[in-house]
Design an enzyme around this catalytic site. Structure first.
Site, short mmCIF file in Angstrom:
data_model
loop_
_atom_site.label_atom_id
_atom_site.label_comp_id
_atom_site.label_asym_id
_atom_site.label_seq_id
_atom_site.Cartn_x
_atom_site.Cartn_y
_atom_site.Cartn_z
N CYS A 149 2.22 11.49 3.00
CA CYS A 149 1.94 10.05 2.91
C CYS A 149 1.36 9.48 4.21
O CYS A 149 0.86 8.36 4.22
CB CYS A 149 3.19 9.29 2.51
SG CYS A 149 3.88 9.86 0.95
N HIS A 187 2.16 2.05 4.62
CA HIS A 187 2.18 2.96 3.47
C HIS A 187 2.89 2.28 2.30
O HIS A 187 3.99 1.75 2.46
CB HIS A 187 2.88 4.26 3.86
CG HIS A 187 3.17 5.15 2.71
ND1 HIS A 187 2.23 5.42 1.74
CD2 HIS A 187 4.31 5.82 2.35
CE1 HIS A 187 2.78 6.23 0.83
NE2 HIS A 187 4.03 6.49 1.18
N ASN A 200 3.55 4.73 -5.49
CA ASN A 200 3.26 5.46 -4.25
C ASN A 200 2.15 6.48 -4.52
O ASN A 200 2.39 7.45 -5.24
CB ASN A 200 4.55 6.15 -3.78
CG ASN A 200 4.38 6.87 -2.46
OD1 ASN A 200 3.25 7.07 -2.00
ND2 ASN A 200 5.48 7.26 -1.87
#
Ligand code: ACO
Length: 324
Positions: free
Chosen positions: A118, A251, A281
Protein backbone atom coordinates in the site's frame (compact mmCIF):
# COMPACT_ATOMS: atom_id res chain seq x y z
CA UNK A 1 12.43 25.37 -16.76
CA UNK A 2 15.04 27.85 -15.58
CA UNK A 3 18.46 27.17 -17.09
CA UNK A 4 20.31 28.11 -13.90
CA UNK A 5 18.21 26.40 -11.22
CA UNK A 6 18.64 22.83 -10.08
CA UNK A 7 16.50 20.16 -11.72
CA UNK A 8 13.50 19.27 -9.57
CA UNK A 9 10.30 17.46 -10.46
CA UNK A 10 6.67 18.53 -10.59
CA UNK A 11 3.37 16.75 -11.13
CA UNK A 12 2.15 17.83 -14.56
CA UNK A 13 -1.06 15.77 -14.74
CA UNK A 14 -3.11 13.17 -12.88
CA UNK A 15 -5.45 10.36 -13.93
CA UNK A 16 -7.39 7.47 -12.47
CA UNK A 17 -9.55 4.52 -13.42
CA UNK A 18 -12.03 2.26 -11.64
CA UNK A 19 -13.38 -0.92 -13.27
CA UNK A 20 -17.07 -0.85 -14.24
CA UNK A 21 -18.36 -3.58 -11.91
CA UNK A 22 -19.57 -2.21 -8.54
CA UNK A 23 -19.74 -4.51 -5.50
CA UNK A 24 -21.68 -2.82 -2.68
CA UNK A 25 -21.74 -3.66 1.01
CA UNK A 26 -25.28 -4.94 0.47
CA UNK A 27 -23.95 -7.34 -2.20
CA UNK A 28 -21.40 -8.61 0.35
CA UNK A 29 -24.19 -9.31 2.85
CA UNK A 30 -25.25 -12.22 0.64
CA UNK A 31 -21.66 -13.53 0.35
CA UNK A 32 -20.37 -13.46 3.96
CA UNK A 33 -21.79 -12.89 7.45
CA UNK A 34 -21.55 -9.08 7.47
CA UNK A 35 -23.70 -5.96 7.27
CA UNK A 36 -23.50 -2.62 5.52
CA UNK A 37 -23.72 -0.98 8.96
CA UNK A 38 -20.67 -2.94 10.30
CA UNK A 39 -18.54 -2.15 7.25
CA UNK A 40 -19.45 1.56 7.14
CA UNK A 41 -18.99 2.12 10.88
CA UNK A 42 -15.62 0.24 11.07
CA UNK A 43 -14.10 1.39 7.76
CA UNK A 44 -16.15 4.10 5.98
CA UNK A 45 -16.28 1.85 2.89
CA UNK A 46 -19.60 1.72 0.96
CA UNK A 47 -18.62 0.02 -2.28
CA UNK A 48 -15.64 -1.28 -4.24
CA UNK A 49 -14.93 -2.06 -7.91
CA UNK A 50 -14.04 -5.47 -9.29
CA UNK A 51 -11.97 -5.90 -12.47
CA UNK A 52 -13.66 -7.89 -15.25
CA UNK A 53 -12.41 -11.34 -16.24
CA UNK A 54 -9.46 -10.74 -18.51
CA UNK A 55 -8.91 -7.19 -17.19
CA UNK A 56 -5.43 -6.96 -15.69
CA UNK A 57 -3.38 -4.49 -13.65
CA UNK A 58 -1.72 -3.15 -16.82
CA UNK A 59 -5.18 -2.49 -18.36
CA UNK A 60 -6.27 -0.45 -15.34
CA UNK A 61 -2.90 1.31 -15.41
CA UNK A 62 -3.34 2.09 -19.11
CA UNK A 63 -6.67 3.86 -18.59
CA UNK A 64 -5.31 5.93 -15.68
CA UNK A 65 -2.10 6.74 -17.59
CA UNK A 66 -3.98 7.97 -20.66
CA UNK A 67 -5.92 10.38 -18.45
CA UNK A 68 -2.76 11.63 -16.74
CA UNK A 69 -1.03 12.15 -20.10
CA UNK A 70 -4.05 14.06 -21.45
CA UNK A 71 -4.13 16.24 -18.31
CA UNK A 72 -0.43 17.02 -18.81
CA UNK A 73 -0.94 17.73 -22.52
CA UNK A 74 1.59 15.05 -23.45
CA UNK A 75 1.76 11.98 -25.71
CA UNK A 76 3.03 8.56 -24.66
CA UNK A 77 6.22 9.13 -26.68
CA UNK A 78 7.12 12.05 -24.40
CA UNK A 79 7.59 9.63 -21.47
CA UNK A 80 11.06 8.19 -20.86
CA UNK A 81 10.46 6.40 -17.53
CA UNK A 82 7.58 4.27 -16.23
CA UNK A 83 7.52 3.27 -12.56
CA UNK A 84 4.51 1.14 -11.71
CA UNK A 85 3.63 0.22 -8.14
CA UNK A 86 1.70 -2.99 -7.69
CA UNK A 87 1.48 -6.13 -5.57
CA UNK A 88 -0.86 -7.78 -8.07
CA UNK A 89 1.13 -7.80 -11.33
CA UNK A 90 -0.31 -9.31 -14.53
CA UNK A 91 2.25 -12.12 -14.36
CA UNK A 92 5.49 -13.11 -12.62
CA UNK A 93 7.38 -11.37 -15.44
CA UNK A 94 7.68 -9.23 -17.53
CA UNK A 95 6.85 -6.39 -15.16
CA UNK A 96 3.44 -4.77 -15.45
CA UNK A 97 5.35 -1.55 -16.23
CA UNK A 98 6.75 -3.18 -19.39
CA UNK A 99 3.29 -4.45 -20.35
CA UNK A 100 1.92 -0.93 -19.82
CA UNK A 101 4.76 0.48 -21.91
CA UNK A 102 3.80 -1.90 -24.73
CA UNK A 103 0.11 -0.93 -24.50
CA UNK A 104 1.08 2.75 -24.66
CA UNK A 105 3.27 2.07 -27.71
CA UNK A 106 6.42 3.40 -26.04
CA UNK A 107 9.66 1.74 -27.18
CA UNK A 108 12.32 3.83 -25.46
CA UNK A 109 13.38 4.67 -21.91
CA UNK A 110 13.04 2.47 -18.84
CA UNK A 111 10.10 0.69 -17.22
CA UNK A 112 9.96 -1.30 -13.99
CA UNK A 113 7.66 -2.27 -11.13
CA UNK A 114 7.97 -1.27 -7.49
CA UNK A 115 6.58 -3.55 -4.78
CA UNK A 116 5.87 -1.84 -1.46
CA UNK A 117 2.21 -2.92 -1.13
CA UNK A 118 0.00 0.00 0.00
CA UNK A 119 3.05 2.32 0.20
CA UNK A 120 3.95 1.42 -3.39
CA UNK A 121 2.89 4.69 -4.99
CA UNK A 122 4.91 6.72 -2.47
CA UNK A 123 7.98 4.55 -3.17
CA UNK A 124 7.38 4.88 -6.93
CA UNK A 125 6.97 8.65 -6.80
CA UNK A 126 10.07 9.04 -4.63
CA UNK A 127 12.04 6.83 -7.06
CA UNK A 128 10.93 8.74 -10.17
CA UNK A 129 11.68 12.05 -8.41
CA UNK A 130 15.26 10.92 -7.75
CA UNK A 131 15.77 9.88 -11.39
CA UNK A 132 14.47 13.24 -12.61
CA UNK A 133 16.56 15.21 -10.09
CA UNK A 134 19.66 13.31 -11.21
CA UNK A 135 18.96 14.26 -14.83
CA UNK A 136 18.79 10.63 -15.99
CA UNK A 137 15.17 10.96 -17.15
CA UNK A 138 12.95 13.95 -17.89
CA UNK A 139 9.35 12.74 -17.90
CA UNK A 140 8.03 9.86 -15.85
CA UNK A 141 4.72 8.11 -15.68
CA UNK A 142 4.22 7.03 -12.06
CA UNK A 143 1.38 4.58 -11.61
CA UNK A 144 -0.31 2.64 -8.82
CA UNK A 145 -2.54 -0.18 -10.12
CA UNK A 146 -4.02 -3.21 -8.40
CA UNK A 147 -6.48 -6.08 -8.74
CA UNK A 148 -6.62 -7.02 -5.05
CA UNK A 149 -9.98 -8.77 -5.64
CA UNK A 150 -7.88 -11.66 -7.05
CA UNK A 151 -5.85 -12.25 -3.87
CA UNK A 152 -8.73 -12.14 -1.39
CA UNK A 153 -10.33 -15.04 0.45
CA UNK A 154 -13.98 -14.26 -0.37
CA UNK A 155 -15.06 -16.41 2.60
CA UNK A 156 -13.07 -14.33 5.13
CA UNK A 157 -15.30 -11.43 6.22
CA UNK A 158 -12.39 -9.93 8.17
CA UNK A 159 -10.52 -9.07 4.95
CA UNK A 160 -12.70 -9.41 1.83
CA UNK A 161 -14.88 -6.40 2.70
CA UNK A 162 -11.86 -4.08 2.87
CA UNK A 163 -10.33 -4.14 -0.62
CA UNK A 164 -11.08 -3.28 -4.26
CA UNK A 165 -9.50 -2.81 -7.70
CA UNK A 166 -8.37 0.42 -9.36
CA UNK A 167 -5.53 2.54 -10.73
CA UNK A 168 -4.15 6.06 -10.45
CA UNK A 169 -1.32 7.78 -12.31
CA UNK A 170 0.66 10.99 -12.42
CA UNK A 171 3.04 12.47 -14.97
CA UNK A 172 6.17 13.74 -13.24
CA UNK A 173 8.42 16.08 -15.22
CA UNK A 174 11.62 18.02 -14.79
CA UNK A 175 11.07 21.58 -13.60
CA UNK A 176 13.12 24.50 -12.35
CA UNK A 177 11.06 24.85 -9.21
CA UNK A 178 10.00 22.03 -6.93
CA UNK A 179 6.90 20.40 -7.16
CA UNK A 180 8.14 17.55 -5.06
CA UNK A 181 9.76 19.16 -2.00
CA UNK A 182 10.95 15.95 -0.34
CA UNK A 183 10.24 12.24 0.04
CA UNK A 184 10.73 10.07 3.12
CA UNK A 185 10.69 6.27 2.86
CA UNK A 186 10.69 3.69 5.65
CA UNK A 187 10.44 -0.07 6.10
CA UNK A 188 10.61 -2.53 8.98
CA UNK A 189 10.52 -6.14 7.84
CA UNK A 190 10.15 -7.30 11.45
CA UNK A 191 6.42 -6.65 10.92
CA UNK A 192 6.21 -8.80 7.76
CA UNK A 193 3.69 -11.18 9.35
CA UNK A 194 0.94 -8.72 10.29
CA UNK A 195 -0.07 -8.20 6.64
CA UNK A 196 0.94 -10.68 3.95
CA UNK A 197 -0.06 -12.85 1.02
CA UNK A 198 2.30 -15.72 1.68
CA UNK A 199 1.80 -18.01 -1.34
CA UNK A 200 4.44 -18.44 -4.04
CA UNK A 201 4.89 -20.21 -7.36
CA UNK A 202 7.10 -23.32 -7.36
CA UNK A 203 7.29 -26.29 -9.70
CA UNK A 204 4.35 -25.04 -11.74
CA UNK A 205 2.05 -24.78 -8.69
CA UNK A 206 1.06 -22.17 -6.15
CA UNK A 207 2.51 -23.25 -2.81
CA UNK A 208 1.24 -21.76 0.45
CA UNK A 209 -1.84 -19.58 0.82
CA UNK A 210 -2.16 -17.07 -2.05
CA UNK A 211 -4.82 -14.96 -0.26
CA UNK A 212 -4.34 -11.90 1.91
CA UNK A 213 -3.87 -12.40 5.67
CA UNK A 214 -4.02 -9.56 8.17
CA UNK A 215 -3.89 -8.82 11.88
CA UNK A 216 -6.31 -5.88 11.62
CA UNK A 217 -5.76 -4.48 15.09
CA UNK A 218 -1.94 -4.53 14.82
CA UNK A 219 -2.09 -2.91 11.38
CA UNK A 220 -4.42 -0.19 12.62
CA UNK A 221 -2.23 0.78 15.58
CA UNK A 222 1.05 0.71 13.66
CA UNK A 223 -0.43 2.62 10.70
CA UNK A 224 -1.66 5.51 12.84
CA UNK A 225 1.66 5.73 14.72
CA UNK A 226 3.97 5.73 11.69
CA UNK A 227 1.77 8.07 9.64
CA UNK A 228 1.86 10.61 12.46
CA UNK A 229 5.65 10.29 12.94
CA UNK A 230 6.34 10.50 9.21
CA UNK A 231 4.19 13.62 8.78
CA UNK A 232 6.20 15.43 11.48
CA UNK A 233 9.50 14.21 9.96
CA UNK A 234 8.46 15.48 6.53
CA UNK A 235 7.21 18.88 7.59
CA UNK A 236 10.18 19.63 9.86
CA UNK A 237 12.63 18.60 7.09
CA UNK A 238 11.11 21.42 5.03
CA UNK A 239 10.86 23.99 7.83
CA UNK A 240 7.07 23.74 7.67
CA UNK A 241 4.36 22.98 10.22
CA UNK A 242 1.00 21.22 10.27
CA UNK A 243 -1.05 24.42 9.63
CA UNK A 244 0.90 24.93 6.37
CA UNK A 245 -0.65 21.74 4.90
CA UNK A 246 -3.54 22.50 2.54
CA UNK A 247 -4.40 18.86 1.72
CA UNK A 248 -3.68 15.59 3.46
CA UNK A 249 -3.90 12.73 0.94
CA UNK A 250 -3.24 9.55 2.91
CA UNK A 251 -3.47 5.94 1.82
CA UNK A 252 -7.18 5.15 1.50
CA UNK A 253 -7.39 1.97 3.62
CA UNK A 254 -9.94 2.93 6.15
CA UNK A 255 -11.59 6.23 7.06
CA UNK A 256 -10.81 5.61 10.74
CA UNK A 257 -7.05 5.33 10.11
CA UNK A 258 -7.18 8.64 8.18
CA UNK A 259 -9.30 10.46 10.78
CA UNK A 260 -7.33 9.14 13.81
CA UNK A 261 -4.06 10.19 12.17
CA UNK A 262 -5.42 13.60 11.18
CA UNK A 263 -6.77 14.17 14.68
CA UNK A 264 -3.41 13.30 16.28
CA UNK A 265 -1.65 15.64 13.87
CA UNK A 266 -4.19 18.45 14.29
CA UNK A 267 -5.23 18.43 10.61
CA UNK A 268 -8.94 19.37 10.35
CA UNK A 269 -11.25 16.89 8.56
CA UNK A 270 -11.98 19.37 5.75
CA UNK A 271 -8.29 19.20 4.71
CA UNK A 272 -8.37 15.38 4.39
CA UNK A 273 -9.11 13.92 0.96
CA UNK A 274 -11.26 10.81 1.41
CA UNK A 275 -12.33 8.56 -1.46
CA UNK A 276 -12.15 5.16 0.27
CA UNK A 277 -15.96 5.08 0.57
CA UNK A 278 -16.19 4.69 -3.24
CA UNK A 279 -13.44 2.17 -3.96
CA UNK A 280 -12.32 0.55 -0.66
CA UNK A 281 -8.60 -0.12 -0.18
CA UNK A 282 -6.98 -0.29 -3.62
CA UNK A 283 -3.48 -0.63 -2.11
CA UNK A 284 -0.88 1.15 -4.31
CA UNK A 285 -3.63 2.75 -6.40
CA UNK A 286 -5.36 4.53 -3.53
CA UNK A 287 -3.20 7.65 -3.15
CA UNK A 288 -3.11 8.60 -6.87
CA UNK A 289 -6.85 7.83 -7.09
CA UNK A 290 -7.60 10.26 -4.25
CA UNK A 291 -5.11 12.81 -5.61
CA UNK A 292 -6.74 12.72 -9.04
CA UNK A 293 -10.22 13.25 -7.61
CA UNK A 294 -9.12 16.28 -5.56
CA UNK A 295 -7.07 17.74 -8.44
CA UNK A 296 -9.95 17.38 -10.92
CA UNK A 297 -12.69 18.73 -8.66
CA UNK A 298 -10.63 21.87 -8.07
CA UNK A 299 -9.84 21.37 -4.38
CA UNK A 300 -6.07 21.18 -5.00
CA UNK A 301 -4.95 24.40 -6.67
CA UNK A 302 -1.60 25.90 -7.73
CA UNK A 303 0.49 26.88 -4.72
CA UNK A 304 -1.20 24.43 -2.35
CA UNK A 305 0.91 22.25 -0.08
CA UNK A 306 -0.11 18.60 -0.44
CA UNK A 307 1.08 15.92 2.00
CA UNK A 308 0.91 12.42 0.51
CA UNK A 309 1.35 9.55 2.96
CA UNK A 310 1.32 5.79 2.49
CA UNK A 311 1.50 2.80 4.81
CA UNK A 312 1.18 -0.92 4.21
CA UNK A 313 2.60 -4.41 4.06
CA UNK A 314 6.29 -4.94 4.60
CA UNK A 315 5.77 -3.08 6.90
CA UNK A 316 6.41 0.00 4.79
CA UNK A 317 5.51 3.65 5.10
CA UNK A 318 6.51 7.00 3.69
CA UNK A 319 5.54 10.43 2.47
CA UNK A 320 5.98 12.84 -0.41
CA UNK A 321 5.43 16.56 0.16
CA UNK A 322 4.34 18.45 -2.95
CA UNK A 323 3.94 22.16 -3.71
CA UNK A 324 1.22 22.06 -6.39
N1 ACO B 1 -18.65 -8.03 9.34
C1 ACO B 1 -19.13 -8.24 10.56
N2 ACO B 1 -18.36 -8.55 11.61
C2 ACO B 1 -17.03 -8.65 11.38
C3 ACO B 1 -16.46 -8.44 10.13
C4 ACO B 1 -17.32 -8.12 9.08
N3 ACO B 1 -16.88 -7.89 7.84
N4 ACO B 1 -15.13 -8.61 10.23
C5 ACO B 1 -14.87 -8.91 11.52
N5 ACO B 1 -16.01 -8.93 12.20
C6 ACO B 1 -16.22 -9.22 13.62
C7 ACO B 1 -15.08 -9.97 14.23
O1 ACO B 1 -15.21 -11.34 13.97
C8 ACO B 1 -15.27 -9.65 15.70
O2 ACO B 1 -16.26 -10.47 16.22
P1 ACO B 1 -16.15 -11.07 17.71
O3 ACO B 1 -16.10 -9.88 18.60
O4 ACO B 1 -17.38 -11.89 17.82
O5 ACO B 1 -14.89 -11.86 17.69
C9 ACO B 1 -15.83 -8.23 15.67
O6 ACO B 1 -16.30 -8.01 14.33
C10 ACO B 1 -14.84 -7.17 16.04
O7 ACO B 1 -13.68 -7.41 15.29
P2 ACO B 1 -12.47 -6.47 15.43
O8 ACO B 1 -11.36 -7.01 14.59
O9 ACO B 1 -12.21 -6.14 16.86
O10 ACO B 1 -13.05 -5.16 14.75
P3 ACO B 1 -12.36 -3.77 14.67
O11 ACO B 1 -13.24 -2.74 15.23
O12 ACO B 1 -10.94 -3.82 15.11
O13 ACO B 1 -12.31 -3.54 13.09
C11 ACO B 1 -10.90 -3.70 11.18
C12 ACO B 1 -11.66 -4.47 12.24
C13 ACO B 1 -11.84 -2.84 10.39
C14 ACO B 1 -10.22 -4.70 10.25
C15 ACO B 1 -9.84 -2.84 11.92
O14 ACO B 1 -9.04 -3.63 12.76
C16 ACO B 1 -9.01 -2.09 10.97
O15 ACO B 1 -9.44 -1.13 10.37
N6 ACO B 1 -7.72 -2.47 10.82
C17 ACO B 1 -6.87 -1.88 9.86
C18 ACO B 1 -6.86 -2.82 8.77
C19 ACO B 1 -6.79 -2.20 7.42
O16 ACO B 1 -7.31 -1.16 7.11
N7 ACO B 1 -6.11 -2.93 6.62
C20 ACO B 1 -5.97 -2.57 5.27
C21 ACO B 1 -4.72 -3.12 4.79
S1 ACO B 1 -3.44 -2.38 5.62
C22 ACO B 1 -3.15 -0.99 4.95
O17 ACO B 1 -3.62 -0.72 3.90
C23 ACO B 1 -2.34 -0.09 5.74
Amino acid sequence: MSAAGPVRSRIAGTGSYLPAKVLTNRDLESMVDTTDEWIVSRTGIRERRIAADGEFTSDLALAASRQALAAAGLRPGDIDLIVLATSTPDMVFPSSACLLQKKLGIRHGAAFDVQAVCTGFIYALATADQYIRSGMFRRALVVGAEVFSRILDWKDRGTCVLFGDGAGAVVLEAAGEAGVLSAHLHADGAYADILSTPGHVCGGKVLGDPTLKMDGGAVFKLAVRVLEECAHETLSANGLAVPDVDWFVAHQANVRIISHTARKLGIPPEKCVVTVDRHANTSAASIPLALDVAARDGRIRPGHLVLLEGVGGGFTWGSVLVRW
